[in-house]
Design an enzyme around this catalytic site. Structure first.
Site, PDB file in Angstrom:
ATOM      1  N   PHE A 123       0.846  -1.188   0.000  1.00  0.00           N
ATOM      2  CA  PHE A 123       0.000   0.000   0.000  1.00  0.00           C
ATOM      3  C   PHE A 123       0.881   1.236   0.000  1.00  0.00           C
ATOM      4  O   PHE A 123       2.055   1.178   0.370  1.00  0.00           O
ATOM      5  CB  PHE A 123      -0.889   0.000   1.254  1.00  0.00           C
ATOM      6  N   GLN A 236      -7.691  15.014   4.359  1.00  0.00           N
ATOM      7  CA  GLN A 236      -7.149  14.147   3.310  1.00  0.00           C
ATOM      8  C   GLN A 236      -8.098  14.037   2.125  1.00  0.00           C
ATOM      9  O   GLN A 236      -9.251  13.624   2.290  1.00  0.00           O
ATOM     10  CB  GLN A 236      -6.881  12.747   3.858  1.00  0.00           C
ATOM     11  N   HIS A 238      -8.552  11.825  -0.825  1.00  0.00           N
ATOM     12  CA  HIS A 238      -8.104  10.552  -1.386  1.00  0.00           C
ATOM     13  C   HIS A 238      -7.972  10.748  -2.889  1.00  0.00           C
ATOM     14  O   HIS A 238      -8.869  11.290  -3.523  1.00  0.00           O
ATOM     15  CB  HIS A 238      -9.134   9.464  -1.060  1.00  0.00           C
ATOM     16  N   LEU A 252     -15.429   6.053  -3.132  1.00  0.00           N
ATOM     17  CA  LEU A 252     -14.035   5.632  -3.079  1.00  0.00           C
ATOM     18  C   LEU A 252     -13.681   4.495  -4.037  1.00  0.00           C
ATOM     19  O   LEU A 252     -14.447   3.552  -4.209  1.00  0.00           O
ATOM     20  CB  LEU A 252     -13.728   5.185  -1.644  1.00  0.00           C
ATOM     21  N   GLU A 255      -7.257   2.191  -2.780  1.00  0.00           N
ATOM     22  CA  GLU A 255      -5.829   2.259  -3.082  1.00  0.00           C
ATOM     23  C   GLU A 255      -5.289   0.862  -3.394  1.00  0.00           C
ATOM     24  O   GLU A 255      -4.243   0.711  -4.023  1.00  0.00           O
ATOM     25  CB  GLU A 255      -5.119   2.828  -1.841  1.00  0.00           C
ATOM     26  N   ARG A 311      -0.888   9.698  -0.260  1.00  0.00           N
ATOM     27  CA  ARG A 311      -2.131  10.158  -0.880  1.00  0.00           C
ATOM     28  C   ARG A 311      -2.110  11.642  -1.244  1.00  0.00           C
ATOM     29  O   ARG A 311      -2.673  12.034  -2.276  1.00  0.00           O
ATOM     30  CB  ARG A 311      -3.308   9.877   0.063  1.00  0.00           C
ATOM     31  N   HIS A 377     -11.873  12.616   2.035  1.00  0.00           N
ATOM     32  CA  HIS A 377     -11.982  11.265   2.551  1.00  0.00           C
ATOM     33  C   HIS A 377     -11.818  11.189   4.061  1.00  0.00           C
ATOM     34  O   HIS A 377     -12.469  10.391   4.717  1.00  0.00           O
ATOM     35  CB  HIS A 377     -10.899  10.423   1.872  1.00  0.00           C
ATOM     36  N   ARG A 412      -2.472  10.869   6.408  1.00  0.00           N
ATOM     37  CA  ARG A 412      -2.592   9.502   6.876  1.00  0.00           C
ATOM     38  C   ARG A 412      -2.211   8.522   5.771  1.00  0.00           C
ATOM     39  O   ARG A 412      -2.611   8.691   4.624  1.00  0.00           O
ATOM     40  CB  ARG A 412      -4.023   9.212   7.318  1.00  0.00           C
TER      41      ARG A 412
END
Lengths: 612, 247
Positions: A123, A236, A238, A252, A255, A311, A377, A412
């Site tokens: 990730f 954030q 995304h 969403l 990822e 991100r 997000h 994050r």
């Protein structure tokens, strides 16, 4: 209204919010012997945690033996641009593996490695394959596991209750007032401690991955009760939300698509992320497509492709492509997994993405690229808490999960949220239980406070005429999207703040039609107060922080600035009722943690190799 | 384009369909249209929803008579001149408009004995092979939308909620019974309390499942077989008596 006719319920601890953090906190409070209530706005098991897809990060070392809590900690700090509370990032990295194993014991069925252990996937921002996962529905697995385990632990669940505000006895927490959504009736909850697990406030923006529940209830109620909000300018976006069709814009796209090899291209077919590698990450990122492809094949020494950068970096890069005219037909970037993996593999590893695009966009992701763009997000900032006990400035008020601040700093990492929920949910449960046990006198309820809260709520229904809450919400969403978006300037932020003031005036005269029984218009109106307080806090904090870092990007103050690394932006309610926004110097980190965070990766890996 | 909707409005004391007309644009799902009507014409129209992506199972309703998730039903599934009729799930009591009281389901779940895992391996790990967890993972995809419960004629038409827990909880039971770590025995209550014999495998539940779980074939039928093996197979009965093995 006679306050004595309002139903009153007493518990030791109230947990507000039943996503992963709230459920884990309630389980812990029960284990600590507390009489516990779990109160949630939706049905149990429907909270936004179910939307988490990719996985939960924990250095289990099942896939790569070189992983270690120190590497996870270092990744987290670097991803957070060193704004994280060091102690929280440390607790998280150390405790996440045990929390994941505990879920397995409670029934979670993760995808397996060839040896039968919990499988882990790559990730963004994580050095090694670290995310325990179940296809692309890890959040559902987490929430269902906690739910099915939790219902046997003895806490009482109140479903479809909206908490309106906290009650205090002097400085201390005494309970809260809630409204039963089915009936519109009010309930006074009396308690020694309250744990907020209320999530974020994505619903202040037009394009968001968040559901209707994310209206900043915890931020606003904590603020009103005297707690501080910290780092709330770090929001954030995304990088990969759906951009088409319009009615699903923002939903969403995990990822995990990039973790499984998916690549980003602009309308010219170019993999533009190679042109967007920040200096800090250059030594650990592939600089050719060939190297990126080798990494996917598992070739030793190949560095990770730039699509897996953090991100904030990927979201800004997509924005830039669109702005400079290289966007897709619907204003995003192409995310291509079809040319990277076989159809069967995609359907097995990303089944809900396959399904989501098939139904909502009539697109087959095993043959065609997706169109994606940034979507609001997650809130990195939130209620300021003690890193060990999770208690806020208000004695007896605790916070965990997305609504608390500190763990994620300025940005994050994907996968660190689900693990955050179970690590800090548990710690908040311990913290609140300890506090309750040590409380010498049980708090008493001040009926005057409760009456005022109830009157404010019923006024919205009783007023003869007034403003439509839905249109007011649309106005706020447009404002936040335009003026407090991914890239910010002083001019826009000030205009945004003015507009919020204007909407606040309208809110004073908001009117919900109909009766009190399951009335969404009334619910919308009640949540507007929370959205407005949160929006004002974000806009004002964003205006104060004159640098660009992580989820906060200022066009007029580009780049990270050292003087801002040393301060948190802290928001509180001043005596005159105005919002106070101030710079507060950060505590010096533990020198050992600082050393680990700033180590070169080679040195740290060598050190870990010698330890084991 | 203007489209005609008939939405059920009312509460536990009764109600009726009301007509609304609203503009529908490309890509919209039925839930979008309901929200548009709510914002512009009927502020107090009650509808339950959360994720809007088919992952939470909140927006279960009946659309033109079929149990469906409103968020995953595209408007272009219908003819352009077709009226869209939406009513609440019939199996459960109405709270208001399109929202029903599904608390009965939560009570059933609470009755089911939770996982009782075997001890960990010597190194503190649990080992399970992917092929052994595949079938349990299929059941764990369930988003608890209760559309299967809504369509099940034992619950819907016969209202025998005291005799059958319904397809959702047969799947929950199957996910526990087939869990590689589980050591609990739930076969007696699957036959008696949960009513595995009530299902006559018409597979209506499988048809409406938005997660495409093979509820009947992979869940209910194997549980029925386990019940039969336990109670009606003399050879296995004797074998278990001698060995003490539950399967």
């Amino acid at each position: 209204m006679d306050i004595k006719e309002i139903k009153s319920i007493e518990h030791d601890v109230l947990v507000i919010g039943a996503g992963g953090a709230g459920l884990r906190a309630a389980i812990e409070c029960s284990a600590q012997g507390m009489d516990t209530a779990l109160i949630c706005k939706s049905l149990l098991g429907k909270a936004h945690t179910v939307m988490a897809e990719g996985g939960m990060a924990a250095a289990l070392r099942n896939v790569d033996k070189r992983d270690h809590w120190k590497i996870h900690f270092r990744d987290t700090m670097r991803g957070g641009k060193f704004m994280n509370a060091y102690r929280m990032a440390e607790l998280h990295a150390k405790q996440a593996p045990d929390r994941v194993r505990e879920l397995e014991e409670w029934g979670a069925v993760f995808d397996r490695t060839k040896d039968g252990l919990i499988n882990q996937r790559n990730f963004g921002g994580h050095r090694y394959p670290r995310l325990a996962h179940v296809g692309d529905r890890t959040g559902l697995e987490l929430i269902r596991t906690l739910q099915d385990h939790g219902i046997h632990q003895g806490f009482k669940t109140y479903m479809e209750y909206s908490v309106l505000d906290l009650l205090k006895d002097g400085e201390k927490i005494a309970g809260c007032v809630a409204m039963v959504r089915d009936t519109g009736q009010f309930v006074i909850f009396k308690a020694k401690a309250v744990i907020f697990a209320t999530g974020g406030a994505g619903k202040a923006w037009k394009v968001t991955s968040n559901s209707w529940e994310y209206t900043g209830d915890g931020y606003a109620m904590a603020y009103e009760a005297g707690a501080e909000l910290m780092d709330i300018e770090f929001t954030q976006f995304h990088p990969t939300g759906m951009v088409w069709p319009p009615s699903v814009a923002g939903i969403l796209v995990t990822e995990g698509v990039r973790g499984e090899g998916g690549i980003l291209k602009n309308s010219n077919g170019k993999r533009f992320m190679f042109d967007n590698i920040p200096e800090r990450f250059a030594p650990e990122t592939a600089d050719t497509e060939e190297e990126g492809n080798n990494w996917l094949k598992g070739v030793d020494g190949a560095r990770r492709p730039p699509e897996l950068l953090t991100r904030d970096v990927v979201a800004r890069a997509i924005m830039k492509e669109v702005k400079e005219g290289r966007g897709t037909p619907h204003g995003g970037a192409f995310l291509d997994i079809a040319s990277r993996q076989g159809a069967d593999y995609i359907k097995r590893k990303l089944p809900s993405m396959y399904h989501q695009f098939k139904v909502l966009a009539e697109l087959d992701i095993t043959t065609d690229p997706m169109e994606v763009g940034p979507t609001l997000h997650y809130f990195m900032g939130g209620i300021r808490v003690d890193p060990d006990s999770q208690m806020s400035k208000v004695p007896g008020l605790f916070a965990c999960g997305e609504c608390s601040a500190g763990m994620h700093g300025a940005n994050r990492l994907g996968g660190n949220s689900l693990s955050d929920l179970i690590v800090f949910g548990r710690l908040a449960g311990i913290g609140a239980s300890e506090y309750s046990k040590n409380l010498s006198n049980a708090p008493t309820i001040d009926n005057g406070q409760a009456e005022k809260i109830i009157r404010n709520a019923t006024d919205i229904l009783n007023r003869e005429r007034g403003e439509n809450p839905y249109l007011m919400h649309d106005e706020l969403k447009d404002n936040m999207q335009m003026q407090v978006g991914i890239v910010r300037t002083e001019e826009e932020l000030l205009a945004g703040i003015d507009k919020i003031e204007e909407i606040k005036k309208k809110f004073a005269n908001v009117k919900a039609e109909g009766a009190s029984q399951y009335n969404p218009g009334w619910h919308q109106a009640l949540s507007m107060r929370n959205l407005l307080i949160t929006s004002e806090a974000v806009a004002k904090a964003a205006n104060l922080r004159k640098e660009s870092r992580g989820g906060h990007t200022r066009l007029d103050y580009e780049g990270e600035r050292d003087e801002w690394l040393n301060v948190n932006v802290v928001i509180s309610k001043a005596g005159d009722g105005e919002m106070r926004v101030e710079k507060v110097k950060r505590k010096d980190p533990d020198p050992e943690l600082k050393r680990i965070a700033q180590s070169k990766i080679e040195d740290l890996e060598k050190e870990i190799g010698l330890e084991s | 384009m203007k489209r005609l909707f008939k939405l059920w409005r009312g509460d536990s004391t009764g109600g009726d369909f009301k007509e609304y007309e609203t503009d529908v644009t490309e890509g919209m799902v039925v839930l979008d249209a309901i929200h548009k009507i709510q914002a512009e014409q009927a502020n107090d129209l009650a509808v339950r929803w959360n994720c809007k992506a088919g992952k939470c199972g909140s927006c279960s309703v009946e659309i033109n008579g079929v149990p469906k998730l409103a968020c995953m039903t595209r408007m272009n599934e219908f003819q352009e001149d077709q009226t869209i009729t939406v009513n609440p799930m019939k199996t459960f009591p109405v709270i208001r408009d399109l929202v029903t009281d599904v608390s009965w389901n939560y009570e059933q779940n609470k009755k089911i004995k939770p996982l009782k895992p075997r001890p960990r391996d010597a190194d503190g790990e649990y080992r399970m092979m992917q092929e052994d967890v595949d079938r349990v993972q299929e059941f764990r995809k369930c988003i608890e939308c209760y559309l299967c419960q809504d369509t099940c004629h034992v619950l819907r038409d016969q209202q025998q909620k005291d005799k059958f827990v319904g397809p959702r909880f047969m799947i929950r039971l199957a996910s526990l019974e087939m869990h590689p770590l589980d050591t609990e025995d739930r076969i007696p209550e699957i036959r008696d309390e949960y009513g595995s014999g009530m299902c006559n495998i018409t597979k209506c539940c499988t048809v409406v499942c938005p997660e495409h779980i093979q509820i009947t074939d992979n869940g209910i039928i194997p549980l029925k077989e386990r019940v039969v093996d336990r109670y009606y197979d003399p050879v296995l009965w004797l074998w278990r008596k001698i060995t003490g093995n539950k399967n």
